[in-house]
Design an enzyme around this catalytic site. Structure first.
Site, short mmCIF file in Angstrom:
data_model
loop_
_atom_site.label_atom_id
_atom_site.label_comp_id
_atom_site.label_asym_id
_atom_site.label_seq_id
_atom_site.Cartn_x
_atom_site.Cartn_y
_atom_site.Cartn_z
N ASP A 101 37.06 29.61 54.31
CA ASP A 101 37.56 29.18 53.16
C ASP A 101 36.68 28.02 52.41
O ASP A 101 36.61 27.16 53.09
CB ASP A 101 38.85 28.60 53.52
CG ASP A 101 39.94 29.64 53.88
OD1 ASP A 101 39.71 30.81 54.29
OD2 ASP A 101 40.97 29.55 53.55
N LYS A 167 41.71 31.52 46.23
CA LYS A 167 42.82 30.83 46.95
C LYS A 167 43.10 29.55 45.89
O LYS A 167 41.92 28.82 45.45
CB LYS A 167 42.15 30.26 48.27
CG LYS A 167 42.94 29.25 48.91
CD LYS A 167 42.31 29.06 50.14
CE LYS A 167 43.12 27.44 50.79
NZ LYS A 167 42.58 27.20 52.28
N LYS A 199 45.37 33.85 47.88
CA LYS A 199 45.86 32.93 48.86
C LYS A 199 46.35 31.98 47.99
O LYS A 199 45.77 31.07 47.37
CB LYS A 199 44.93 32.69 49.94
CG LYS A 199 45.23 31.63 50.85
CD LYS A 199 44.34 31.22 51.91
CE LYS A 199 44.86 30.26 53.04
NZ LYS A 199 43.85 29.96 54.08
#
Length: 259
Positions: A101, A167, A199
């Site tokens: 991430d 995300k 996300k």
């Protein structure tokens, strides 16, 4: 929603959860407890998300389970030099990370979008260059971007550069995931073919919250799109709410109304 619908949402959300501990005070004992919680009586979460320094510890604890290990790079401010980001990514993958991430250089989206895109592309190449690849989730920090046009631009940049997911947030700023930002991001995903995942992270704590984001995904990309391969929640407290629903421990179950 009725009880049946609540349970269905809870099961969907559980399977899509990245159970997270990115607290500054996180300890090895906390990581061990997180790994133990990741496989529940109702099924496993999708992944845990932890600091890079704990990946090697978590790897043997999750061996034999389907739970993936996610970690963070260029986190949380998005300001590290590219060589440092690449080193962090390589070490995490060697230690056993399945998912990276990465915070995009979101402060440059308005002023130097080409540099932000090049940075993501280099991390993408790094995640594909090892013996086993890793999923790349690009964190846009939408609460800091604020402007819908910048959120849309950042979404496109990340997707063009090869992100597997986009995300919303780090969870470390004042405004994190919002339905408004999610709608923009999901719309860009739809416009670019629907193959990139989404996300939502930061401030997602309740079954209502989960239902809101799943509902947006269903509306924009279709009822069958949101699954662990394409949709995640990044959260720590959400698991408690989901298990309370699935175990029949919610106030709703006691009163027979609502959630």
């Amino acid at each position: 929603m009725n009880i049946v619908d609540c349970r269905a949402v809870a099961m969907r959300a559980l399977a899509c959860l990245d159970l997270t501990n990115l607290d500054a005070t996180c300890t090895p004992a906390d990581v061990a407890a997180l790994c133990a919680r990741a496989t529940t009586a109702h099924g496993p979460v999708a992944a845990i998300c932890i600091w890079p320094r704990f990946v090697a510890q978590a790897r043997p604890l999750l061996t034999g389970t389907p739970v993936r290990i996610a970690t963070v790079v260029n986190f949380p401010d998005g300001e590290s030099a590219i060589d440092a980001i690449l080193d962090e990514t390589d070490r995490a993958m060697v230690d056993g990370a399945d998912e990276i991430d990465m915070v995009i250089a979101y402060r440059r989206i308005a002023t130097d979008p080409a540099e932000a895109e090049a940075q993501v592309a280099r991390v993408r190449a790094a995640t594909q260059g090892a013996t086993r690849g890793a999923t790349l989730k690009v964190i846009l920090e939408t609460g800091e971007l604020e402007d819908p046009a910048l959120i849309r631009s950042a979404s496109g940049i990340a997707i063009r550069a090869g992100a597997d997911f986009i995300k919303t947030s780090t969870g470390k700023v004042t405004v994190n995931a919002t339905p408004e930002a999610a709608r923009i991001m999901l719309s860009v995903i739809a416009e670019t073919g629907g193959k990139v995942g989404f996300k939502a992270a930061g401030g997602i704590r309740t079954l209502d919250d989960a239902a809101t984001y799943l509902g947006l995904a269903d509306e924009i990309l279709g009822a069958d799109w949101a699954r662990p391969e394409t949709f995640r929640f990044g959260a720590s407290g959400l698991l408690d709410a989901l298990l309370a629903e699935l175990d029949g421990r919610t106030a709703a179950r006691e009163t027979g109304t609502g959630y």
